[in-house]
Motif scaffolding. Structure first.
Motif, PDB file in Angstrom:
ATOM      1  N   LEU A   1       4.583  78.514  26.697  1.00 15.30           N
ATOM      2  CA  LEU A   1       4.425  77.071  26.550  1.00 15.30           C
ATOM      3  C   LEU A   1       5.597  76.317  27.184  1.00 15.30           C
ATOM      4  O   LEU A   1       5.403  75.268  27.795  1.00 15.30           O
ATOM      5  CB  LEU A   1       4.316  76.714  25.065  1.00 15.30           C
ATOM      6  N   SER A   2       6.811  76.853  27.038  1.00 11.66           N
ATOM      7  CA  SER A   2       7.968  76.194  27.652  1.00 11.66           C
ATOM      8  C   SER A   2       7.808  76.077  29.164  1.00 11.66           C
ATOM      9  O   SER A   2       8.200  75.074  29.763  1.00 11.66           O
ATOM     10  CB  SER A   2       9.250  76.979  27.331  1.00 11.66           C
ATOM     11  N   THR A   3       7.205  77.099  29.762  1.00  8.43           N
ATOM     12  CA  THR A   3       7.049  77.121  31.214  1.00  8.43           C
ATOM     13  C   THR A   3       5.967  76.173  31.702  1.00  8.43           C
ATOM     14  O   THR A   3       6.127  75.493  32.722  1.00  8.43           O
ATOM     15  CB  THR A   3       6.723  78.544  31.687  1.00  8.43           C
ATOM     16  N   PHE A   4       4.866  76.084  30.950  1.00  8.47           N
ATOM     17  CA  PHE A   4       3.688  75.389  31.476  1.00  8.47           C
ATOM     18  C   PHE A   4       3.269  74.146  30.707  1.00  8.47           C
ATOM     19  O   PHE A   4       2.360  73.441  31.144  1.00  8.47           O
ATOM     20  CB  PHE A   4       2.501  76.368  31.527  1.00  8.47           C
ATOM     21  N   ILE A   5       3.914  73.846  29.581  1.00  9.19           N
ATOM     22  CA  ILE A   5       3.440  72.723  28.773  1.00  9.19           C
ATOM     23  C   ILE A   5       3.585  71.388  29.488  1.00  9.19           C
ATOM     24  O   ILE A   5       2.777  70.469  29.297  1.00  9.19           O
ATOM     25  CB  ILE A   5       4.174  72.692  27.405  1.00  9.19           C
ATOM     26  N   ALA A   6       4.625  71.248  30.338  1.00  9.49           N
ATOM     27  CA  ALA A   6       4.792  69.988  31.073  1.00  9.49           C
ATOM     28  C   ALA A   6       3.615  69.755  32.015  1.00  9.49           C
ATOM     29  O   ALA A   6       3.076  68.643  32.102  1.00  9.49           O
ATOM     30  CB  ALA A   6       6.108  70.006  31.850  1.00  9.49           C
ATOM     31  N   PHE A   7       3.199  70.810  32.732  1.00  8.97           N
ATOM     32  CA  PHE A   7       2.029  70.695  33.610  1.00  8.97           C
ATOM     33  C   PHE A   7       0.770  70.420  32.791  1.00  8.97           C
ATOM     34  O   PHE A   7      -0.060  69.580  33.146  1.00  8.97           O
ATOM     35  CB  PHE A   7       1.824  71.993  34.408  1.00  8.97           C
ATOM     36  N   TYR A   8       0.631  71.143  31.676  1.00 18.14           N
ATOM     37  CA  TYR A   8      -0.578  71.043  30.869  1.00 18.14           C
ATOM     38  C   TYR A   8      -0.709  69.656  30.239  1.00 18.14           C
ATOM     39  O   TYR A   8      -1.814  69.090  30.183  1.00 18.14           O
ATOM     40  CB  TYR A   8      -0.567  72.126  29.785  1.00 18.14           C
ATOM     41  N   ALA A   9       0.407  69.095  29.771  1.00 22.05           N
ATOM     42  CA  ALA A   9       0.361  67.764  29.167  1.00 22.05           C
ATOM     43  C   ALA A   9      -0.072  66.717  30.186  1.00 22.05           C
ATOM     44  O   ALA A   9      -0.822  65.793  29.854  1.00 22.05           O
ATOM     45  CB  ALA A   9       1.735  67.410  28.589  1.00 22.05           C
ATOM     46  N   ARG A  10       0.385  66.860  31.410  1.00 18.44           N
ATOM     47  CA  ARG A  10      -0.037  65.914  32.456  1.00 18.44           C
ATOM     48  C   ARG A  10      -1.543  65.996  32.676  1.00 18.44           C
ATOM     49  O   ARG A  10      -2.227  64.974  32.817  1.00 18.44           O
ATOM     50  CB  ARG A  10       0.686  66.224  33.762  1.00 18.44           C
ATOM     51  N   GLN A  11      -2.070  67.214  32.703  1.00 17.87           N
ATOM     52  CA  GLN A  11      -3.500  67.397  32.930  1.00 17.87           C
ATOM     53  C   GLN A  11      -4.343  66.862  31.777  1.00 17.87           C
ATOM     54  O   GLN A  11      -5.339  66.179  31.980  1.00 17.87           O
ATOM     55  CB  GLN A  11      -3.811  68.885  33.143  1.00 17.87           C
ATOM     56  N   ARG A  12      -3.938  67.175  30.536  1.00 22.91           N
ATOM     57  CA  ARG A  12      -4.758  66.841  29.374  1.00 22.91           C
ATOM     58  C   ARG A  12      -4.656  65.375  28.974  1.00 22.91           C
ATOM     59  O   ARG A  12      -5.576  64.844  28.338  1.00 22.91           O
ATOM     60  CB  ARG A  12      -4.353  67.715  28.187  1.00 22.91           C
ATOM     61  N   THR A  13      -3.541  64.726  29.321  1.00 26.39           N
ATOM     62  CA  THR A  13      -3.375  63.321  28.943  1.00 26.39           C
ATOM     63  C   THR A  13      -3.571  62.373  30.117  1.00 26.39           C
ATOM     64  O   THR A  13      -3.716  61.168  29.916  1.00 26.39           O
ATOM     65  CB  THR A  13      -1.981  63.078  28.353  1.00 26.39           C
ATOM     66  N   GLY A  14      -3.561  62.904  31.342  1.00 28.46           N
ATOM     67  CA  GLY A  14      -3.663  62.053  32.513  1.00 28.46           C
ATOM     68  C   GLY A  14      -2.389  61.281  32.806  1.00 28.46           C
ATOM     69  O   GLY A  14      -2.390  60.341  33.600  1.00 28.46           O
ATOM     70  N   GLY A  15      -1.287  61.696  32.178  1.00 33.26           N
ATOM     71  CA  GLY A  15      -0.011  61.023  32.391  1.00 33.26           C
ATOM     72  C   GLY A  15       0.765  61.620  33.541  1.00 33.26           C
ATOM     73  O   GLY A  15       0.365  62.618  34.145  1.00 33.26           O
ATOM     74  N   GLY A  16       1.911  61.043  33.814  1.00 33.41           N
ATOM     75  CA  GLY A  16       2.761  61.522  34.898  1.00 33.41           C
ATOM     76  C   GLY A  16       3.865  62.418  34.391  1.00 33.41           C
ATOM     77  O   GLY A  16       3.729  63.096  33.369  1.00 33.41           O
ATOM     78  N   SER A  17       4.992  62.377  35.089  1.00 29.26           N
ATOM     79  CA  SER A  17       6.108  63.253  34.729  1.00 29.26           C
ATOM     80  C   SER A  17       6.650  62.939  33.342  1.00 29.26           C
ATOM     81  O   SER A  17       7.139  63.829  32.639  1.00 29.26           O
ATOM     82  CB  SER A  17       7.229  63.132  35.768  1.00 29.26           C
TER      83      SER A  17
END
Length: 386
Positions: A220-236
């Motif tokens: 999760l530490s490695t990929f959660i930033a990417f996943y949150a962008r995808q699931r919420t439609g947000g940016g960095s």
């Protein structure tokens, strides 16, 4: 030195070290953005730090079992910080892996000896050990913010500024080392040898549970930033927020774990925590939108309630090899999972990130099953008393 002051300084020093473990995952999106790395290549950076750390940590534990090495605390803090600080320089993937690996070795050298010193300073208190572990969690939590402020402002060329926490942390350990002799004399087991035999079978089962926990957290530490962008439609910002929630949830879980262990036995607390974490991870992977952040927090808290408890359990299962026990459990919780990150990355490249994260739901379930086979160890008795 007063025990509370020693634990406070050790906790802050722990934060200054573990900020570099959190920084590796926080730097991954910047490596992807500036150097166009794939998921697999990006996870290889996490692997570099985790692989060397995983191998080195038990070796440092064995070494500290033979001879106390308190000087490792400031030295390893500096090595860990320098490795990560240099990782953003140049465009060479090989050099990036090398510097991140050096940072991982520095972190590996720190944990076994610091856990031994913290156990002495805590006088065996689960709550005090929880505060020591909390420092590491806060270091993780601050890492994405620190990276966003430093690297987000000027790119990877500014990573040398990340060495500052290492300088601070190494200086803070010096008063503790000067007062270590008096702390040892105040410890209940000072100058005595444990007479409870090692329970190697229980320790192995505990270590396997730690590995399963590590796979979830590092994945999760490695990929959660990417996943949150995808699931919420947000940016960095959405990705950075997800990392902060992940790490802060861990801080809350660590403090809660120490408090619960003062009321119930450690094995019961850890077992129930892993069972609740299964549902939290499922929600994290499957639920979209803002609910994702709630599940991230619950997952992180559930994974970190066992954090300090597993360390003291390991030390009590192996009372004659405290350094080895600390090196394996405290180190594996934040390193071995990185060995599986490239597999998650390859699966994400071939399918989707959500599909790649689905197997993580099974990991806390396996930890729960392993803890069902464990019992609370007998209280450590020493030759000097009961």
């Amino acid at each position: 030195m007063a025990k509370n002051k020693a634990i406070t300084l050790l906790s802050i020093g722990h934060a200054c070290v573990d900020v570099y473990q959190g920084a590796v995952a926080a730097l991954v999106p910047y490596f992807v953005a500036e150097r166009a790395y794939t998921y697999a290549a990006a996870s290889g950076i996490v692997l570099a730090a985790s692989l060397l750390s995983s191998v080195a940590q038990p070796l440092f534990g064995l070494a500290t079992d033979r001879r106390a090495m308190p000087w490792l605390l400031p030295a390893s803090t500096l090595v860990g910080g320098l490795g990560i600080a240099l990782s953003g320089l140049g465009d060479s993937y090989a050099l990036t892996l090398l510097f991140v690996g050096i940072g991982g070795v520095g972190v590996a050298a720190y944990h076994p000896e610091s856990a031994r010193v913290a156990r002495v300073a805590s006088g065996g208190s689960h709550t005090a050990m929880g505060w020591f572990s909390l420092g590491g969690n806060l270091g993780f939590a601050l890492a994405p913010v620190l990276v966003a402020v430093v690297v987000g402002a000027g790119g990877l060329a500014l990573t040398p500024l990340l060495v500052v926490p290492a300088l601070v942390g190494s200086l803070l350990t010096l008063p503790v080392l000067r007062g270590l002799e008096s702390l040892t004399s105040q410890a209940p087991e000072a100058g005595t040898a444990p007479v409870v035999p090692d329970d190697v079978a229980s320790f192995v089962r505990l270590a396997l549970a730690v590995v399963c926990r590590s796979v979830v957290f590092i994945g999760l530490s490695t990929f959660i930033a990417f996943y949150a962008r995808q699931r919420t439609g947000g940016g960095s910002a959405a990705g950075t927020a997800a990392l902060v929630v992940l790490y802060l949830g861990g801080a809350a879980g660590t403090v809660l774990g120490g408090a619960l262990a003062e009321r119930w036995d450690r094995v019961t607390v850890v077992r129930r925590s892993y069972l609740l974490t299964v549902g939290a991870v499922a929600g994290l992977v499957l639920l979209p939108g803002p609910a994702l952040y709630v599940c991230i927090a619950l997952t992180s808290a559930g994974l970190y309630v066992p954090f300090s408890l597993q360390v003291t359990l390991a030390q009590d299962y192996l009372p004659s090899r405290v350094g080895t026990a600390s090196g394996i459990t405290l180190g594996l919780t934040v390193s071995v999972g990185g060995l599986f990150s490239p597999l998650i990355g390859r699966l994400a490249d071939a399918t989707s990130l959500q599909t790649a994260l689905l197997p993580l739901i099974a990991m806390p379930a396996l930890s729960w099953l392993l803890f069902r086979t464990l019992a609370e160890p007998k209280q450590r008795r020493t030759a000097g008393g009961t």
